[in-house]
Scaffold this motif. Structure first.
Motif, short mmCIF file in Angstrom:
data_model
loop_
_atom_site.label_atom_id
_atom_site.label_comp_id
_atom_site.label_asym_id
_atom_site.label_seq_id
_atom_site.Cartn_x
_atom_site.Cartn_y
_atom_site.Cartn_z
N VAL A 1 0.84 -1.20 0.00
CA VAL A 1 0.00 0.00 0.00
C VAL A 1 0.87 1.26 0.00
O VAL A 1 0.62 2.21 -0.75
N LEU A 2 1.92 1.25 0.83
CA LEU A 2 2.82 2.41 0.87
C LEU A 2 3.53 2.60 -0.46
O LEU A 2 3.72 3.73 -0.92
N ALA B 1 2.42 1.72 -3.45
CA ALA B 1 1.47 2.26 -4.42
C ALA B 1 1.25 3.76 -4.22
O ALA B 1 1.16 4.52 -5.18
N ILE B 2 1.17 4.18 -2.96
CA ILE B 2 0.91 5.59 -2.66
C ILE B 2 2.15 6.46 -2.91
O ILE B 2 2.11 7.46 -3.63
N ILE B 3 3.28 6.03 -2.31
CA ILE B 3 4.49 6.87 -2.36
C ILE B 3 5.13 6.82 -3.75
O ILE B 3 5.37 7.86 -4.37
N GLY C 1 3.83 5.74 -6.49
CA GLY C 1 2.89 6.21 -7.51
C GLY C 1 2.83 7.73 -7.58
O GLY C 1 2.70 8.31 -8.66
N SER C 2 2.95 8.40 -6.43
CA SER C 2 2.91 9.86 -6.43
C SER C 2 4.23 10.47 -6.93
O SER C 2 4.23 11.57 -7.49
N THR D 1 3.64 6.10 -13.53
CA THR D 1 2.67 6.20 -12.43
C THR D 1 1.80 4.95 -12.36
O THR D 1 1.58 4.38 -11.28
N ILE E 1 1.81 2.15 -9.18
CA ILE E 1 0.59 1.85 -8.42
C ILE E 1 0.18 0.39 -8.60
O ILE E 1 -0.14 -0.31 -7.62
N SER F 1 7.50 -1.89 -8.54
CA SER F 1 6.89 -0.60 -8.23
C SER F 1 7.96 0.47 -8.04
O SER F 1 7.85 1.59 -8.57
N TRP G 1 8.98 3.86 -10.67
CA TRP G 1 9.24 5.24 -10.23
C TRP G 1 10.61 5.72 -10.70
O TRP G 1 10.73 6.78 -11.32
#
Length: 429
Positions: free
Chosen positions: A37-38, A40-42, A44-45, A70, A74, A110, A114
């Motif tokens: 989850v982290l 995907a959030i971090i 991905g942003s 991106t 995610i 992931s 990035w």
């Protein structure tokens, strides 16, 4: 049938009550879920819309697997989280390693989406051939060193002297290879150099019952001092005569070398790569499918019982420790008979990393291979990120395999247990 199902459910309930809800698999699952989850959030942003390209060649040309930065960051984070959720939900133990592998690969991809998408234009690609080739090349001394550790510790002898065996093999291969002008004679000398350190380990730990960890550390220092002294007296003063070893070339295997990615990386390789892979297969079969392997494991687990069955415990330990030294010596030669000339303390701690790979690989040849490749991949990934000017310091990536080893030893990814008699001297009654 319903009676059988009821009984099975009751048994599972009893196991759950006995072990508690938070089994090791569920703890790992929770960790993967949170990390996914982290990610995907971090990631991905932080990723950009620029594509992340994984090329199937050695450069940016040719076929490639491509995904938006991106989206990829995610998506792969979600995949890692899904693997963790499956473990947290009580996935069958048979699928634990598969789910763990999917989760780790998802986190890595992931992160890479990035990093690659954030690279300068024209550098937003990862050449998979170079990554695989570099991973195996950097893992070579670790594979040989870890296999040497397997041979010793399955026999009941702790081998902390892997560093010294690798170093003596590198030195002997360079010196004798240069003086003889033959890579093959240099390779034999490297094996004998590693066996020399192993002989000292065997005599002091088996014959004189010296603490095996202490004698291993002392032998590492002895190898560093001896090779450093001879380097300064011989090689540094007359490099042409004593430190210009011939190098093995590349051996290409027809047809297999044409396989995408794997072919150019593995089947256009060198003798050390082929020897390492062959040794893994041979030792895996020999340890678990032959009488020698059964005797070796019995000596490492319960030497007294082995002795009562007529197995010469001390003799078998001597032979296996010497064989381990030869294997590690060949690993040391992968430095001086493949790429470099000899320099002082050129192994640089790889022997201790091989020891960590041995533990992480659970004292098995195939496990040691996979653990060594994990370390090699971390090194190669650090080099790649440095080449694209990543904001992530390569030193942080170098920490990851050690963190994974600590988690493995702590039992968070399954039970890790050394052979029962490992490090315990045997006194024949």
């Amino acid at each position: 049938m319903s009676g059988v199902s009821t009984t099975t459910a009751q048994d599972m309930a009893k196991v759950t009550v006995a072990t508690g809800f938070w089994t090791k698999a569920r703890k790992v699952g929770l960790g993967l879920l949170v990390a996914g989850v982290l990610a995907a959030i971090i990631f991905g942003s932080l990723a950009t819309e620029q594509s992340a390209r994984f090329t199937l060649s050695e450069d940016s040309g040719g076929a490639a697997l491509e995904i938006g930065g991106t989206l990829g960051a995610i998506l792969f984070g979600i995949i890692a989280a899904a693997a963790g959720a499956a473990l947290l939900a009580g996935l069958d133990q048979r699928w634990f390693l598969w789910a763990l592998g999917v989760g780790i690969v998802g986190l890595v991809l992931s992160f890479l989406c990035w990093q690659i998408s954030d690279a300068p234009p024209g550098q937003n690609f990862m050449p998979m051939v170079n990554m695989v080739r570099g991973t195996f090349l950097l893992a070579l001394p670790l594979i040989f060193g870890a296999l040497a550790g397997v041979l010793c510790e399955r026999s009941g002898v702790v081998n902390v002297a892997i560093e010294g065996q690798l170093l003596m093999g590198a030195f002997a291969g360079a010196l004798i290879g240069t003086m003889s002008g033959s890579v093959w004679i240099g390779l034999i000398a490297a094996a004998l150099g590693g066996a020399f350190i192993s002989l000292l380990l065997a005599v002091f730990s088996i014959r004189y019952l010296v603490d095996q960890v202490v004698v291993g550390v002392v032998l590492n220092l002895f190898a560093i001092g001896l090779t450093g002294f001879l380097y300064e007296r011989l090689m540094q003063t007359n490099q042409q005569e004593y430190n210009q070893p011939p190098h093995f070339g590349t051996w290409e295997i027809p047809l297999l070398s044409d396989i995408p990615v794997i072919g150019p990386a593995l089947f256009r390789g060198n003798i050390f790569l082929y020897l390492a892979l062959i040794l893994v297969v041979v030792l895996q079969v020999a340890l678990f499918r032959t009488r020698w392997g059964l005797r070796t494991r019995s000596v490492g687990e319960h030497p007294t019982a082995a002795d009562t069955l007529g197995i010469r415990v001390l003799g078998l330990r001597y032979r296996n420790v010497l064989l381990a030294g030869m294997v590690a010596g060949i690993g040391g030669a992968s430095y001086t008979l493949l790429l470099y000339s000899f320099t002082k303390n050129m192994i640089g701690g790889k022997g201790f990393i091989a020891l960590a790979a041995l533990i992480f690989g659970r004292w098995s040849p195939t496990g040691a291979l996979l653990a060594a490749l994990f370390f090699g991949f971390a090194d190669q990934l650090g080099a790649y990120l440095g080449a694209i000017n990543s904001i992530i310091p390569s030193q942080f990536l170098a920490m990851l395999p050690y963190l994974a080893t600590i988690l493995a030893v702590a039992g968070l990814v399954g039970r890790v247990r050394a052979p029962a008699a490992d490090g315990k001297p045997y006194i024949k009654g």
